[in-house]
Design an enzyme around this catalytic site. Structure first.
Site, PDB file in Angstrom:
ATOM      1  N   LYS A  22       0.968  -1.143  -0.119  1.00 51.35           N
ATOM      2  CA  LYS A  22       0.195   0.244  -0.013  1.00 51.35           C
ATOM      3  C   LYS A  22       0.526   1.122  -0.160  1.00 51.35           C
ATOM      4  O   LYS A  22       1.029   2.587  -0.356  1.00 51.35           O
ATOM      5  CB  LYS A  22      -0.751   0.333   1.163  1.00 51.35           C
ATOM      6  CG  LYS A  22      -1.345   0.978   1.480  1.00 51.35           C
ATOM      7  CD  LYS A  22      -2.841   1.443   2.825  1.00 51.35           C
ATOM      8  CE  LYS A  22      -1.575   1.839   4.181  1.00 51.35           C
ATOM      9  NZ  LYS A  22      -2.146   3.369   4.352  1.00 51.35           N
ATOM     10  N   ASN A  23       2.284   0.935   0.360  1.00 52.14           N
ATOM     11  CA  ASN A  23       2.926   2.014   1.764  1.00 52.14           C
ATOM     12  C   ASN A  23       3.688   3.062  -0.339  1.00 52.14           C
ATOM     13  O   ASN A  23       4.402   4.089   0.028  1.00 52.14           O
ATOM     14  CB  ASN A  23       3.388   2.394   3.009  1.00 52.14           C
ATOM     15  CG  ASN A  23       2.171   2.454   3.566  1.00 52.14           C
ATOM     16  OD1 ASN A  23       0.571   3.333   3.097  1.00 52.14           O
ATOM     17  ND2 ASN A  23       2.734   2.436   4.296  1.00 52.14           N
ATOM     18  N   CYS A 133      -5.370  12.423  12.585  1.00 54.04           N
ATOM     19  CA  CYS A 133      -5.667  11.203  12.586  1.00 54.04           C
ATOM     20  C   CYS A 133      -5.623  10.744  13.673  1.00 54.04           C
ATOM     21  O   CYS A 133      -5.117  11.236  14.649  1.00 54.04           O
ATOM     22  CB  CYS A 133      -5.026  10.065  11.194  1.00 54.04           C
ATOM     23  SG  CYS A 133      -4.139   9.535  11.489  1.00 54.04           S
ATOM     24  N   ARG A 138      -0.081  15.214  13.008  1.00 58.97           N
ATOM     25  CA  ARG A 138       0.640  14.626  11.530  1.00 58.97           C
ATOM     26  C   ARG A 138       0.918  15.599  10.613  1.00 58.97           C
ATOM     27  O   ARG A 138       0.109  15.623   9.115  1.00 58.97           O
ATOM     28  CB  ARG A 138      -0.013  12.977  11.112  1.00 58.97           C
ATOM     29  CG  ARG A 138       0.062  12.311  11.637  1.00 58.97           C
ATOM     30  CD  ARG A 138      -1.033  11.106  11.496  1.00 58.97           C
ATOM     31  NE  ARG A 138       0.125  10.159   9.810  1.00 58.97           N
ATOM     32  CZ  ARG A 138       0.063   9.387   9.618  1.00 58.97           C
ATOM     33  NH1 ARG A 138      -1.348   9.102   9.884  1.00 58.97           N
ATOM     34  NH2 ARG A 138       0.730   9.101   8.551  1.00 58.97           N
ATOM     35  N   ASP A 325       5.234   0.938  11.500  1.00 56.05           N
ATOM     36  CA  ASP A 325       3.841  -0.187  11.430  1.00 56.05           C
ATOM     37  C   ASP A 325       3.383  -1.277  11.818  1.00 56.05           C
ATOM     38  O   ASP A 325       2.643  -2.417  11.275  1.00 56.05           O
ATOM     39  CB  ASP A 325       4.073   0.251  10.454  1.00 56.05           C
ATOM     40  CG  ASP A 325       3.302   1.627   9.909  1.00 56.05           C
ATOM     41  OD1 ASP A 325       3.496   1.756   8.745  1.00 56.05           O
ATOM     42  OD2 ASP A 325       2.990   2.753  10.471  1.00 56.05           O
ATOM     43  N   ARG A 417      -8.520  -0.242   4.240  1.00 54.37           N
ATOM     44  CA  ARG A 417      -7.922   0.795   3.936  1.00 54.37           C
ATOM     45  C   ARG A 417      -6.587  -0.173   3.455  1.00 54.37           C
ATOM     46  O   ARG A 417      -5.493   0.393   2.722  1.00 54.37           O
ATOM     47  CB  ARG A 417      -7.888   1.593   4.579  1.00 54.37           C
ATOM     48  CG  ARG A 417      -9.043   2.111   5.324  1.00 54.37           C
ATOM     49  CD  ARG A 417      -8.920   3.358   6.090  1.00 54.37           C
ATOM     50  NE  ARG A 417      -7.225   4.268   5.302  1.00 54.37           N
ATOM     51  CZ  ARG A 417      -7.050   5.492   5.737  1.00 54.37           C
ATOM     52  NH1 ARG A 417      -7.340   5.911   7.021  1.00 54.37           N
ATOM     53  NH2 ARG A 417      -5.343   6.162   5.405  1.00 54.37           N
TER      54      ARG A 417
HETATM   55  C1  EPZ Z   1       3.993   7.143   6.555  1.00 49.52           C
HETATM   56  O1  EPZ Z   1       3.491   8.479   6.881  1.00 49.52           O
HETATM   57  C2  EPZ Z   1       3.194   6.150   5.872  1.00 49.52           C
HETATM   58  N1  EPZ Z   1       2.421   6.453   5.206  1.00 49.52           N
HETATM   59  C3  EPZ Z   1       3.151   5.489   7.213  1.00 49.52           C
HETATM   60  O2  EPZ Z   1       1.986   4.473   7.081  1.00 49.52           O
HETATM   61  C4  EPZ Z   1       4.259   5.148   8.754  1.00 49.52           C
HETATM   62  O3  EPZ Z   1       3.728   5.147   9.557  1.00 49.52           O
HETATM   63  C5  EPZ Z   1       5.023   6.549   8.214  1.00 49.52           C
HETATM   64  O4  EPZ Z   1       5.321   6.985   7.206  1.00 49.52           O
HETATM   65  C6  EPZ Z   1       6.708   6.213   9.706  1.00 49.52           C
HETATM   66  O5  EPZ Z   1       6.890   5.106   8.798  1.00 49.52           O
HETATM   67  C7  EPZ Z   1       2.396   6.006   3.851  1.00 49.52           C
HETATM   68  O6  EPZ Z   1       3.716   5.856   3.585  1.00 49.52           O
HETATM   69  C8  EPZ Z   1       1.098   6.635   3.093  1.00 49.52           C
HETATM   70  P1  EPZ Z   1       5.925  10.371   8.351  1.00 49.52           P
HETATM   71  P2  EPZ Z   1       4.458  10.115   6.959  1.00 49.52           P
HETATM   72  O7  EPZ Z   1       5.826  11.989   7.802  1.00 49.52           O
HETATM   73  O8  EPZ Z   1       5.086  10.218   5.695  1.00 49.52           O
HETATM   74  C9  EPZ Z   1       6.294  14.023  11.649  1.00 49.52           C
HETATM   75  C10 EPZ Z   1      -0.003   2.840   7.795  1.00 49.52           C
HETATM   76  O9  EPZ Z   1       0.105   2.360   8.616  1.00 49.52           O
HETATM   77  N2  EPZ Z   1       5.861  14.932  10.741  1.00 49.52           N
HETATM   78  O10 EPZ Z   1       7.475   9.473   8.069  1.00 49.52           O
HETATM   79  O11 EPZ Z   1       2.517  10.675   7.678  1.00 49.52           O
HETATM   80  C11 EPZ Z   1       5.162  13.115  11.790  1.00 49.52           C
HETATM   81  O12 EPZ Z   1       3.928  13.657  12.571  1.00 49.52           O
HETATM   82  C12 EPZ Z   1       0.640   4.464   7.387  1.00 49.52           C
HETATM   83  O13 EPZ Z   1       0.404   2.583   7.015  1.00 49.52           O
HETATM   84  C13 EPZ Z   1       5.751  16.676  10.754  1.00 49.52           C
HETATM   85  O14 EPZ Z   1       6.263  16.582  12.078  1.00 49.52           O
HETATM   86  O15 EPZ Z   1       5.036   9.180   8.347  1.00 49.52           O
HETATM   87  C14 EPZ Z   1       5.786  11.673  12.751  1.00 49.52           C
HETATM   88  O16 EPZ Z   1       5.892  12.208  14.081  1.00 49.52           O
HETATM   89  C15 EPZ Z   1       0.393   4.431   9.151  1.00 49.52           C
HETATM   90  N3  EPZ Z   1       6.576  16.997   9.732  1.00 49.52           N
HETATM   91  C16 EPZ Z   1       6.827  12.183  11.473  1.00 49.52           C
HETATM   92  O17 EPZ Z   1       7.444  13.130  11.620  1.00 49.52           O
HETATM   93  C17 EPZ Z   1       6.011  16.701   8.194  1.00 49.52           C
HETATM   94  O18 EPZ Z   1       6.092  17.499   7.774  1.00 49.52           O
HETATM   95  C18 EPZ Z   1       7.411  10.426  10.770  1.00 49.52           C
HETATM   96  O19 EPZ Z   1       5.848  11.309   9.800  1.00 49.52           O
HETATM   97  C19 EPZ Z   1       6.043  15.821   8.018  1.00 49.52           C
HETATM   98  C20 EPZ Z   1       6.097  14.497   8.909  1.00 49.52           C
END
Ligand code: EPZ
Length: 437
Positions: A22-23, A133, A138, A325, A417
């Site tokens: 998915k990701n 969420c 996020r 995850d 999802r």
């Molecule tokens: C990706 O989400 C995945 N989703 C998530 O999988 C996964 O949990 C996550 O990466 C971490 O590995 C997809 O790839 C579609 P991040 P993403 O940006 O990119 C903070 C699932 O279950 N952050 O790596 O949204 C954020 O709040 C989903 O399949 C900022 O502060 O995660 C978090 O604490 C859930 N500002 C951390 O960084 C930003 O601009 C990592 O988030 C971006 C992120």
């Protein structure tokens, strides 16, 4: 609202095929926006999030055609346990509406992945802020900051991010980009935008997740000039245009890990095909620490669980460390393991919501900030529980499979999802599980 009824206490046994990731699929679908030529993706998982992303792209003017190809290569509805590879062809030559509306973005925050490609291809984009969420606020500040560094003029108003490339000719310009924290979709958004920018971009502190590498490989096949994907420094030399290509989506390492945990928690023995162990080293190591026997073949993982698991402590962190995850699924197996596990969640601020539901099944869990102390109990007892987010739902299903008696998991739209036909795959492994409206 659909529910899953699970008759627990049955060791899983048998073989299922893993679906496409998915990701990886979600950013790959957005990559189609970068070119006027058709992009074909194969091994596309049949998931609600994929449907949502395709709906979003179609309302932008992208032409989409889907084909369900049976495992034998014939266009037929392959049995779910075979996870027939579906293929999707996207044609963004008619892209005429660079807008991602709130009603679609609010149901799937990965929609933010259209921001970079639209800014690069159209010179403007209006993308609804995803909003928080269940697992955390996020924010997308890193995505915005990186595009600003590339010359995009960005305003955030009425809940929308409005990006315009003010530079001459409406093109982004290459820049040195440093993200404050490792962000997977942030890295992906900026990497896609940089493909069509003027000059070289360097993303430092980049995410090293395999899904980032899968996206980079597809972009390179489309003519992008990218080096360093999979490391924390990615260099992109902008080009004038990208061509189409055909790309097979990598297997889903989180779906793989989820079924390994389900087999481990039920004392079972399973064979997962159409997958790869090369992105799951730390998860496989932890399952072996818990007492599981695991053997690896080319695209197959075999797991045999011990009569009783040993508790295993984990600390989530960006790849290649233990994936956040997989934290909820591991908490489920620790609830029935021997000993106390210390589980630290360092990525998201609120990703323990499955704990209170696991406690309803009889688990012994104490939460202290971002640390959970899980002491294994002799057995869990079936109960009605409620899913709150995608991986929490998987955790409750795993616990229900291990519990004695019947467990009802409510709000399983979360599961749909991210897991292709979970109840069909579990039934193929001998689980007594059925979906009820
Ligand atoms: C990706 O989400 C995945 N989703 C998530 O999988 C996964 O949990 C996550 O990466 C971490 O590995 C997809 O790839 C579609 P991040 P993403 O940006 O990119 C903070 C699932 O279950 N952050 O790596 O949204 C954020 O709040 C989903 O399949 C900022 O502060 O995660 C978090 O604490 C859930 N500002 C951390 O960084 C930003 O601009 C990592 O988030 C971006 C992120």
């Amino acid at each position: 609202m659909d529910k899953l009824l699970i008759e627990g206490g049955i060791p899983l046994a048998g073989e299922i095929a893993i679906s496409g990731a998915k990701n990886a699929a979600l950013p790959l679908l957005c990559a189609a926006l970068l070119t006027r030529e058709p992009l074909t993706l194969t091994n596309v998982p049949d998931l609600h999030d994929i449907d949502t992303m395709l709906k979003l792209l179609v309302q932008m003017g992208v032409k989409v055609s889907r084909e369900k190809v049976g495992a034998g290569g014939t266009a037929s509805a392959a049995p779910a346990a075979m996870s027939g590879t579906a293929s999707v062809t996207l044609d963004a030559s008619g892209l005429d509406n660079p807008v991602a509306p709130y009603d679609l973005v609010k149901t799937m925050r990965a929609a933010v992945l259209v921001l970079g490609p639209l800014a690069a291809r159209c010179g403007e984009a209006r993308v609804s802020l995803p909003g928080g969420c269940a697992i955390g606020a996020r924010p997308v500040d890193q995505h915005i900051r990186g595009l600003q560094a590339m010359g995009a003029e960005i305003t955030v108003e009425q809940g929308y991010v409005h990006a315009r490339t003010t530079a001459a000719g409406g093109k982004l310009k290459g820049a040195r980009l440093f993200t404050d924290m490792v962000t997977v979709t942030g890295t992906e958004n900026l990497m896609m935008a940089a493909c069509l920018a003027d000059g070289e971009s360097v993303i430092e502190n980049a995410a090293r997740e395999p899904e980032v590498v899968d996206l980079a490989n597809c972009l390179i096949a489309m003519g992008a000039r990218i080096s360093g994907a999979g490391t924390d420094v990615i260099r992109i030399q902008g080009v004038d245009r990208l061509s189409g290509t055909t790309h097979r989506i990598m297997p889903d390492r989180i779906e793989t890990g989820t079924y390994l945990c389900a087999a481990a928690a039920t004392g079972g023995a399973v064979r997962l095909t159409n997958t790869s162990s090369s992105y799951l080293d730390v998860v496989i190591d932890k399952l072996m620490d818990a007492g599981c026997e695991i053997s690896l073949e080319r695209a197959t993982i075999n797991l045999k669980a011990p009569p009783r698991l040993k508790a295993v402590s984990i600390r989530t962190a960006p790849y290649p460390a233990f994936p956040t995850d997989m934290q909820a699924q591991f908490m489920a197996i620790n609830t029935v393991a021997d000993g106390t596990a210390i589980m630290r969640e360092t990525i998201f601020e609120n990703r323990f919501m499955h704990a209170v539901e696991l406690i309803r099944l009889g688990a012994d869990i104490k939460i202290d900030g971002n640390t959970a102390f899980v002491t294994g109990v002799g057995k869990l007892d079936g109960a009605t529980v409620m899913a709150t987010d995608l991986r929490a739902s998987a955790s409750l299903v795993i616990a229900g499979l291990a519990a004695q008696g019947e467990t009802i998991v409510d709000r399983i739209y979360h599961l749909d999802r991210g897991y292709e036909q979970m109840e069909t795959k579990l039934a193929a492994l001998g689980a007594r599980v059925r979906r009820v409206k």
